[in-house]
Write a protein that holds these residues in place. Structure first.
Motif, mmCIF file in Angstrom:
data_model
loop_
_atom_site.group_PDB
_atom_site.id
_atom_site.type_symbol
_atom_site.label_atom_id
_atom_site.label_comp_id
_atom_site.label_asym_id
_atom_site.label_seq_id
_atom_site.Cartn_x
_atom_site.Cartn_y
_atom_site.Cartn_z
ATOM 1 N N SER A 344 1.162 -1.370 0.228
ATOM 2 C CA SER A 344 -0.022 -0.172 -0.113
ATOM 3 C C SER A 344 0.707 1.006 -0.271
ATOM 4 N N GLY A 345 0.101 2.501 0.501
ATOM 5 C CA GLY A 345 0.626 2.999 -0.170
ATOM 6 C C GLY A 345 1.639 3.949 -1.308
ATOM 7 N N LEU A 346 0.454 3.444 -1.813
ATOM 8 C CA LEU A 346 0.351 3.189 -3.555
ATOM 9 C C LEU A 346 0.832 4.924 -4.560
ATOM 10 N N ALA A 347 2.065 5.068 -5.103
ATOM 11 C CA ALA A 347 3.065 5.723 -6.083
ATOM 12 C C ALA A 347 2.545 5.650 -7.583
ATOM 13 N N ASP A 348 2.968 6.872 -8.259
ATOM 14 C CA ASP A 348 2.502 6.393 -9.678
ATOM 15 C C ASP A 348 4.576 7.036 -10.043
ATOM 16 N N TRP A 349 5.179 6.888 -8.986
ATOM 17 C CA TRP A 349 5.840 6.379 -10.080
ATOM 18 C C TRP A 349 7.166 5.776 -8.995
ATOM 19 N N ILE A 350 8.357 4.921 -9.406
ATOM 20 C CA ILE A 350 9.069 4.176 -9.245
ATOM 21 C C ILE A 350 10.575 4.146 -8.799
ATOM 22 N N GLN A 351 10.887 4.490 -7.615
ATOM 23 C CA GLN A 351 11.850 4.633 -6.996
ATOM 24 C C GLN A 351 12.977 3.195 -7.428
ATOM 25 N N GLU A 352 14.234 3.645 -7.222
ATOM 26 C CA GLU A 352 14.383 1.688 -8.317
ATOM 27 C C GLU A 352 14.438 1.292 -6.441
ATOM 28 N N ASP A 353 15.942 0.067 -6.518
ATOM 29 C CA ASP A 353 15.487 -0.538 -5.265
ATOM 30 C C ASP A 353 16.921 -0.550 -4.422
ATOM 31 N N LEU A 354 16.072 0.779 -2.764
ATOM 32 C CA LEU A 354 17.359 1.125 -2.516
ATOM 33 C C LEU A 354 18.051 0.086 -1.456
ATOM 34 N N PHE A 355 17.752 -0.895 -1.771
ATOM 35 C CA PHE A 355 17.965 -2.303 -0.624
ATOM 36 C C PHE A 355 19.323 -3.189 -1.765
ATOM 37 N N ALA A 356 19.038 -2.534 -2.917
ATOM 38 C CA ALA A 356 19.544 -3.111 -3.168
ATOM 39 C C ALA A 356 21.574 -3.979 -3.432
ATOM 40 N N SER A 357 22.371 -2.826 -2.057
ATOM 41 C CA SER A 357 23.200 -2.949 -1.973
ATOM 42 C C SER A 357 23.321 -4.196 -0.705
ATOM 43 N N LEU A 358 22.267 -4.658 -0.115
ATOM 44 C CA LEU A 358 22.463 -4.425 1.380
ATOM 45 C C LEU A 358 22.274 -6.694 1.106
ATOM 46 N N ALA A 359 23.029 -7.507 1.262
ATOM 47 C CA ALA A 359 22.921 -9.155 0.227
ATOM 48 C C ALA A 359 22.013 -9.541 1.295
ATOM 49 N N ASP A 360 21.578 -10.853 0.771
ATOM 50 C CA ASP A 360 20.524 -11.369 0.886
ATOM 51 C C ASP A 360 20.710 -12.200 1.770
ATOM 52 N N ASP A 361 22.594 -12.048 2.167
ATOM 53 C CA ASP A 361 23.218 -13.132 3.157
ATOM 54 C C ASP A 361 22.619 -12.691 4.249
ATOM 55 N N ASP A 362 22.941 -11.108 4.102
ATOM 56 C CA ASP A 362 22.562 -10.358 5.955
ATOM 57 C C ASP A 362 21.934 -11.536 7.070
ATOM 58 N N ALA A 363 20.767 -11.338 5.828
ATOM 59 C CA ALA A 363 19.568 -12.505 6.865
ATOM 60 C C ALA A 363 20.130 -13.572 7.939
ATOM 61 N N ASP A 364 21.582 -13.258 7.356
ATOM 62 C CA ASP A 364 22.025 -14.783 8.526
ATOM 63 C C ASP A 364 22.871 -14.366 9.314
ATOM 64 N N GLU A 365 22.599 -13.337 9.505
ATOM 65 C CA GLU A 365 24.085 -12.715 10.488
ATOM 66 C C GLU A 365 23.565 -12.135 11.870
ATOM 67 N N ALA A 366 24.552 -12.350 12.518
ATOM 68 C CA ALA A 366 23.858 -12.649 14.188
ATOM 69 C C ALA A 366 23.617 -11.217 14.115
ATOM 70 N N PRO A 367 23.055 -10.511 15.133
ATOM 71 C CA PRO A 367 22.745 -9.629 15.852
ATOM 72 C C PRO A 367 23.714 -8.967 16.726
ATOM 73 N N GLU A 368 23.875 -7.741 16.388
ATOM 74 C CA GLU A 368 25.432 -7.172 16.376
ATOM 75 C C GLU A 368 25.421 -7.231 18.355
ATOM 76 N N ALA A 369 26.476 -6.628 19.416
ATOM 77 C CA ALA A 369 27.049 -7.299 20.541
ATOM 78 C C ALA A 369 25.930 -6.272 21.376
ATOM 79 N N GLU A 370 25.866 -6.467 22.735
ATOM 80 C CA GLU A 370 25.264 -5.253 23.361
ATOM 81 C C GLU A 370 26.095 -3.783 23.566
ATOM 82 N N THR A 371 25.164 -2.844 23.560
ATOM 83 C CA THR A 371 26.214 -1.244 23.972
ATOM 84 C C THR A 371 25.862 -0.934 25.250
ATOM 85 N N PRO A 372 26.975 -0.909 26.091
ATOM 86 C CA PRO A 372 26.830 -0.352 27.509
ATOM 87 C C PRO A 372 24.966 1.032 27.209
#
Length: 451
Positions: A344-372
């Motif tokens: 939803s939130g439809l528009a009549d123009w298209i912005q190219e994939d802003l997430f193309a730089s994020l590799a698909d295997d990012d989903a398998d990465e562990a979460p970051e360490a805790e910060t103080p």
């Protein structure tokens, strides 16, 4: 194009982060990042304090934390965003019956259909200032940047030129003077890949784009985009303001005879549905910002989860990636009867994939360490006895009252007790399964009595 600057584009500044700063006094004036908080997360919105450190929408949360480790990283509260958006849209609709929302935080308004006595530059400018002041009043201090022009294209560009809290009016007849010095990336639909192709053709500014023939543009960037860029480079845009766009969506769902229990199968179904949604969007020349996942569990409980992109997309990979992420955050161990993906939130123009730089295997990465300063949650939150605590979530404690989750992990949830109406409050930590701590939800609006 119109003879008057009667198209207004209003864009709420750093909307999600601004709502969080409004409702959390201790975060006012400090860096705030809203989005995915785990290792595979993506920034949805960064406050201007965080942007000063280079944090941007669509950046991976991992990179954002490296640039600004002292920011507050919050998972988002869409109930609060929707409620605030409704207040803003009500203000705009009181001005004109023709309001076209593009998302929760931006909309076009046709001032030619308002109650203004005329459409002279001084009159429409005064109305734009009134709307900005009214928005600040009804939202409790949120600012908006506004563009006024003779077309939707120019109004949207103008609203970006003096952010935050700015107003830019493009006087009719000066459109090309404004456009020509700007970089081609200001044109909606011109993302990094198109910028690169245009650069290879020697095109950097709109003025240089204007000198390229339509046939050459089609050869460089393709027929649909090339024809569109040819006209926009000449400030040619006669699209009308179309009301109630936010009620439109494209979705695909399926009900299954036997309950689904295999997560891999569910992920594959969601990916296929995302592809079908993307195909329908493209066939209608549309794109959308909000991806929604609908799940009906074995006991007929229906859950709906949404995630909003910083710009519209029709890319199946992007839609599928967000839908799978939403699925991963749900407990489906008891079985699923229905799965659905919508945009939803439809528009009549298209912005190219802003997430193309994020590799698909990012989903398998562990979460970051805790910060103080802010404990990192386990993935999207720490789950204990059925309750998921996510950073930024509204909670209430039987003794301490209302507050929000500062962080959660390792069996502990940390809460700062404050609201929009209080000064910055104290921080307390509790066991994650403390029975005195629960999620707080705003009361439902009162319904009129039936006669």
């Amino acid at each position: 194009m119109r003879a008057h600057a009667s198209v207004l584009h209003l864009d709420l500044d750093a909307f999600f982060a601004a709502v969080e700063q409004r409702d959390k006094p201790s975060l006012r004036g400090k860096p705030v990042v809203v989005g995915g908080v785990g290792g595979r997360g993506v920034v949805s919105t960064a406050s201007y304090e965080a942007r000063a450190f280079g944090v941007r929408s669509a950046m991976s949360t991992r990179e954002a934390r490296a640039r600004c480790p002292h920011a507050a990283y919050l998972s988002g509260r869409f109930e609060a965003y929707r409620a605030t958006s409704a207040q803003v849209m009500a203000v705009l609709r009181a001005c004109s019956p023709l309001v076209e929302p593009l998302s929760l935080d931006e909309a076009f308004v046709d001032l030619a259909q308002s109650d203004l006595p005329d459409l002279e530059l001084a009159t429409v400018t005064a109305r734009a200032e009134e709307l900005r002041a009214r928005v600040r009043e009804v939202t409790g201090g949120l600012t908006a940047s506004v563009g006024l022009a003779s077309s939707k294209f120019l109004a949207k560009i103008a609203s970006d030129l003096r952010k935050p809290d700015g107003l830019v009016v493009v006087e009719p007849g000066t459109e090309l003077d404004l456009l020509r010095p700007l970089h081609v990336s200001v044109i909606p639909g011109v993302g990094p890949a198109t910028v690169q192709r245009l650069r290879q053709a020697g095109v950097h500014t709109v003025a240089e784009l204007e000198r390229i023939s339509q046939d050459e543009l089609v050869r460089v960037v393709g027929k649909a985009l090339g024809q569109g860029l040819y006209h926009l480079a000449r400030a040619e845009d006669d699209r009308p303001v179309v009301p109630d766009r936010e009620t439109k969506s494209v979705s695909v769902e399926g009900t299954y005879e036997h309950d689904l229990t295999d997560r891999g199968q569910m992920s594959a179904i969601v990916t296929r549905q995302a592809g079908e949604v993307a195909k329908r969007l493209r066939s209608n020349g549309l794109s959308g910002r909000t991806v929604t996942l609908k799940v009906r569990l074995y006991d007929f409980t229906t859950l709906s989860r949404s995630s909003t992109l910083p710009a519209p997309t029709d890319e199946p990979a992007t839609i599928a990636r967000l839908a799978r992420t939403l699925l991963e955050d749900l407990d489906t161990s008891g079985g699923v009867r229905l799965l659905g993906v919508g945009v939803s939130g439809l528009a009549d123009w298209i912005q190219e994939d802003l997430f193309a730089s994020l590799a698909d295997d990012d989903a398998d990465e562990a979460p970051e360490a805790e910060t103080p300063t802010q404990p990192e949650p386990d993935q999207a939150g720490a789950t204990w006895t059925g309750t998921t605590w996510s950073p930024g979530q509204d909670v209430i404690h039987t003794e301490h009252g209302r507050g929000w989750v500062w962080g959660a992990g390792k069996g502990v949830v940390t809460v700062r007790f404050e609201t929009a109406e209080t000064p910055p409050g104290p921080v307390r930590s509790f066991r994650a399964d403390d029975p005195e701590l629960s999620r707080w939800r705003p009361p439902e609006p009162e319904q009129p009595d039936e006669q």
